[in-house]
Design a protein around this motif. Structure first.
Motif, PDB file in Angstrom:
ATOM      1  N   LEU A  13       0.823  -1.215   0.000  1.00 50.19           N
ATOM      2  CA  LEU A  13       0.000   0.000   0.000  1.00 50.19           C
ATOM      3  C   LEU A  13       0.853   1.260   0.000  1.00 50.19           C
ATOM      4  O   LEU A  13       0.516   2.246  -0.673  1.00 50.19           O
ATOM      5  CB  LEU A  13      -0.938  -0.003   1.205  1.00 50.19           C
ATOM      6  N   ASN A  14       1.947   1.247   0.730  1.00 52.58           N
ATOM      7  CA  ASN A  14       2.839   2.404   0.756  1.00 52.58           C
ATOM      8  C   ASN A  14       3.359   2.720  -0.644  1.00 52.58           C
ATOM      9  O   ASN A  14       3.488   3.893  -1.022  1.00 52.58           O
ATOM     10  CB  ASN A  14       3.996   2.160   1.719  1.00 52.58           C
ATOM     11  N   LEU A  15       3.638   1.683  -1.405  1.00 51.17           N
ATOM     12  CA  LEU A  15       4.120   1.876  -2.779  1.00 51.17           C
ATOM     13  C   LEU A  15       3.037   2.460  -3.688  1.00 51.17           C
ATOM     14  O   LEU A  15       3.342   2.978  -4.757  1.00 51.17           O
ATOM     15  CB  LEU A  15       4.623   0.553  -3.352  1.00 51.17           C
ATOM     16  N   GLU A  16       1.787   2.345  -3.255  1.00 46.10           N
ATOM     17  CA  GLU A  16       0.675   2.797  -4.086  1.00 46.10           C
ATOM     18  C   GLU A  16       0.111   4.158  -3.674  1.00 46.10           C
ATOM     19  O   GLU A  16      -0.836   4.628  -4.276  1.00 46.10           O
ATOM     20  CB  GLU A  16      -0.421   1.733  -4.097  1.00 46.10           C
ATOM     21  N   THR A  17       0.677   4.778  -2.662  1.00 49.28           N
ATOM     22  CA  THR A  17       0.237   6.128  -2.306  1.00 49.28           C
ATOM     23  C   THR A  17       0.883   7.126  -3.256  1.00 49.28           C
ATOM     24  O   THR A  17       1.978   6.876  -3.768  1.00 49.28           O
ATOM     25  CB  THR A  17       0.615   6.487  -0.852  1.00 49.28           C
ATOM     26  N   ALA A  18       0.188   8.213  -3.456  1.00 46.06           N
ATOM     27  CA  ALA A  18       0.738   9.226  -4.356  1.00 46.06           C
ATOM     28  C   ALA A  18       0.120  10.578  -4.054  1.00 46.06           C
ATOM     29  O   ALA A  18      -1.051  10.659  -3.683  1.00 46.06           O
ATOM     30  CB  ALA A  18       0.458   8.853  -5.809  1.00 46.06           C
ATOM     31  N   PRO A  19       0.904  11.638  -4.230  1.00 49.78           N
ATOM     32  CA  PRO A  19       0.308  12.973  -4.143  1.00 49.78           C
ATOM     33  C   PRO A  19      -0.459  13.247  -5.435  1.00 49.78           C
ATOM     34  O   PRO A  19      -0.029  12.848  -6.527  1.00 49.78           O
ATOM     35  CB  PRO A  19       1.521  13.895  -3.998  1.00 49.78           C
ATOM     36  N   ILE A  20      -1.601  13.904  -5.287  1.00 52.39           N
ATOM     37  CA  ILE A  20      -2.427  14.216  -6.458  1.00 52.39           C
ATOM     38  C   ILE A  20      -3.257  15.448  -6.126  1.00 52.39           C
ATOM     39  O   ILE A  20      -3.616  15.663  -4.960  1.00 52.39           O
ATOM     40  CB  ILE A  20      -3.327  13.008  -6.836  1.00 52.39           C
ATOM     41  N   HIS A  21      -3.541  16.257  -7.116  1.00 54.40           N
ATOM     42  CA  HIS A  21      -4.362  17.438  -6.891  1.00 54.40           C
ATOM     43  C   HIS A  21      -5.823  17.025  -6.751  1.00 54.40           C
ATOM     44  O   HIS A  21      -6.313  16.157  -7.475  1.00 54.40           O
ATOM     45  CB  HIS A  21      -4.188  18.456  -8.019  1.00 54.40           C
ATOM     46  N   TRP A  22      -6.490  17.669  -5.801  1.00 54.98           N
ATOM     47  CA  TRP A  22      -7.872  17.331  -5.481  1.00 54.98           C
ATOM     48  C   TRP A  22      -8.778  17.353  -6.704  1.00 54.98           C
ATOM     49  O   TRP A  22      -9.646  16.500  -6.860  1.00 54.98           O
ATOM     50  CB  TRP A  22      -8.417  18.282  -4.405  1.00 54.98           C
ATOM     51  N   GLU A  40      -3.637  13.177  11.626  1.00 54.68           N
ATOM     52  CA  GLU A  40      -2.926  12.479  12.699  1.00 54.68           C
ATOM     53  C   GLU A  40      -2.868  10.967  12.516  1.00 54.68           C
ATOM     54  O   GLU A  40      -2.150  10.279  13.234  1.00 54.68           O
ATOM     55  CB  GLU A  40      -3.529  12.827  14.073  1.00 54.68           C
ATOM     56  N   LEU A  41      -3.616  10.442  11.538  1.00 53.48           N
ATOM     57  CA  LEU A  41      -3.568   9.007  11.257  1.00 53.48           C
ATOM     58  C   LEU A  41      -2.594   8.724  10.126  1.00 53.48           C
ATOM     59  O   LEU A  41      -2.335   9.577   9.281  1.00 53.48           O
ATOM     60  CB  LEU A  41      -4.955   8.489  10.866  1.00 53.48           C
ATOM     61  N   ASP A  42      -2.090   7.508  10.106  1.00 55.34           N
ATOM     62  CA  ASP A  42      -1.222   7.052   9.027  1.00 55.34           C
ATOM     63  C   ASP A  42      -2.108   6.548   7.890  1.00 55.34           C
ATOM     64  O   ASP A  42      -2.891   5.610   8.071  1.00 55.34           O
ATOM     65  CB  ASP A  42      -0.319   5.930   9.557  1.00 55.34           C
ATOM     66  N   LEU A  43      -2.009   7.183   6.741  1.00 56.61           N
ATOM     67  CA  LEU A  43      -2.844   6.841   5.588  1.00 56.61           C
ATOM     68  C   LEU A  43      -2.719   5.369   5.227  1.00 56.61           C
ATOM     69  O   LEU A  43      -3.717   4.694   4.955  1.00 56.61           O
ATOM     70  CB  LEU A  43      -2.477   7.726   4.391  1.00 56.61           C
ATOM     71  N   VAL A  44      -1.510   4.842   5.224  1.00 55.13           N
ATOM     72  CA  VAL A  44      -1.278   3.441   4.869  1.00 55.13           C
ATOM     73  C   VAL A  44      -1.907   2.506   5.897  1.00 55.13           C
ATOM     74  O   VAL A  44      -2.517   1.497   5.542  1.00 55.13           O
ATOM     75  CB  VAL A  44       0.227   3.158   4.689  1.00 55.13           C
ATOM     76  N   ASN A  82      -6.990  24.134  -5.259  1.00 56.66           N
ATOM     77  CA  ASN A  82      -6.416  23.010  -6.010  1.00 56.66           C
ATOM     78  C   ASN A  82      -5.373  22.295  -5.144  1.00 56.66           C
ATOM     79  O   ASN A  82      -4.234  22.064  -5.538  1.00 56.66           O
ATOM     80  CB  ASN A  82      -5.820  23.440  -7.345  1.00 56.66           C
ATOM     81  N   THR A  83      -5.799  21.960  -3.943  1.00 59.06           N
ATOM     82  CA  THR A  83      -4.940  21.352  -2.933  1.00 59.06           C
ATOM     83  C   THR A  83      -4.375  20.020  -3.408  1.00 59.06           C
ATOM     84  O   THR A  83      -5.077  19.222  -4.017  1.00 59.06           O
ATOM     85  CB  THR A  83      -5.750  21.139  -1.633  1.00 59.06           C
ATOM     86  N   GLU A  84      -3.112  19.815  -3.082  1.00 62.77           N
ATOM     87  CA  GLU A  84      -2.497  18.520  -3.342  1.00 62.77           C
ATOM     88  C   GLU A  84      -2.697  17.666  -2.087  1.00 62.77           C
ATOM     89  O   GLU A  84      -2.381  18.090  -0.980  1.00 62.77           O
ATOM     90  CB  GLU A  84      -1.008  18.678  -3.651  1.00 62.77           C
ATOM     91  N   VAL A  85      -3.248  16.477  -2.279  1.00 62.88           N
ATOM     92  CA  VAL A  85      -3.516  15.550  -1.185  1.00 62.88           C
ATOM     93  C   VAL A  85      -2.760  14.247  -1.438  1.00 62.88           C
ATOM     94  O   VAL A  85      -2.322  13.984  -2.562  1.00 62.88           O
ATOM     95  CB  VAL A  85      -5.033  15.247  -1.053  1.00 62.88           C
ATOM     96  N   TRP A  86      -2.600  13.465  -0.386  1.00 61.81           N
ATOM     97  CA  TRP A  86      -2.109  12.104  -0.545  1.00 61.81           C
ATOM     98  C   TRP A  86      -3.311  11.234  -0.848  1.00 61.81           C
ATOM     99  O   TRP A  86      -4.379  11.413  -0.248  1.00 61.81           O
ATOM    100  CB  TRP A  86      -1.431  11.602   0.727  1.00 61.81           C
ATOM    101  N   ALA A  87      -3.168  10.294  -1.753  1.00 61.02           N
ATOM    102  CA  ALA A  87      -4.287   9.422  -2.105  1.00 61.02           C
ATOM    103  C   ALA A  87      -3.831   7.967  -2.123  1.00 61.02           C
ATOM    104  O   ALA A  87      -2.679   7.655  -2.425  1.00 61.02           O
ATOM    105  CB  ALA A  87      -4.851   9.805  -3.468  1.00 61.02           C
ATOM    106  N   LEU A  88      -4.782   7.120  -1.790  1.00 62.74           N
ATOM    107  CA  LEU A  88      -4.564   5.675  -1.800  1.00 62.74           C
ATOM    108  C   LEU A  88      -5.870   5.017  -2.189  1.00 62.74           C
ATOM    109  O   LEU A  88      -6.904   5.266  -1.556  1.00 62.74           O
ATOM    110  CB  LEU A  88      -4.116   5.195  -0.412  1.00 62.74           C
ATOM    111  N   VAL A  89      -5.850   4.213  -3.227  1.00 62.44           N
ATOM    112  CA  VAL A  89      -7.055   3.534  -3.687  1.00 62.44           C
ATOM    113  C   VAL A  89      -7.173   2.182  -2.996  1.00 62.44           C
ATOM    114  O   VAL A  89      -6.248   1.365  -3.049  1.00 62.44           O
ATOM    115  CB  VAL A  89      -7.031   3.331  -5.224  1.00 62.44           C
TER     116      VAL A  89
END
Length: 102
Positions: A13-22, A40-44, A82-89
């Motif tokens: 999952l860590n390998l699949e996270t990416a920054p992306i614009h909202w 405060e939570l770890d996305l992964v 146009n915030t950049e967020v971390w995303a994980l599918v």
């Protein structure tokens, strides 16, 4: 999600996270598939619990307001900046987390 049985789920999952614009994720928001993860939570870690279908942990985070659908007000603010967020599918969901400065 990458299916490599030799890698632990969290590593995959860590390998699949990416920054992306909202704005690139707004279609998922419109479909009710965008889930906000508190900073405060770890996305992964959240993604791993969702992938493992750990309803107890996900429910706890939801009750605490740390994991929930992206609120309309937040989506609007992210759109305007146009915030950049971390995303994980984690199908069918897209977990999003506002990026923080290190």
């Amino acid at each position: 999600m990458t299916d490599d049985p030799q890698l632990p789920l969290e590593t995959t999952l860590n390998l699949e996270t990416a920054p992306i614009h909202w704005r690139e994720l707004e279609r998922f928001f419109a479909a009710g598939r965008a889930i906000r993860v508190a900073p405060e939570l770890d996305l992964v870690a959240v993604g791993a619990e969702l992938a493992k279908d750990n309803a107890r942990q996900i429910s706890q985070w939801m009750e605490e307001g740390k994991v929930d659908a992206v609120p309309d007000e937040k989506a609007q603010a992210w759109h305007e900046r146009n915030t950049e967020v971390w995303a994980l599918v984690i199908r069918p969901w897209v977990l999003v987390q506002e990026r923080t400065e290190s």
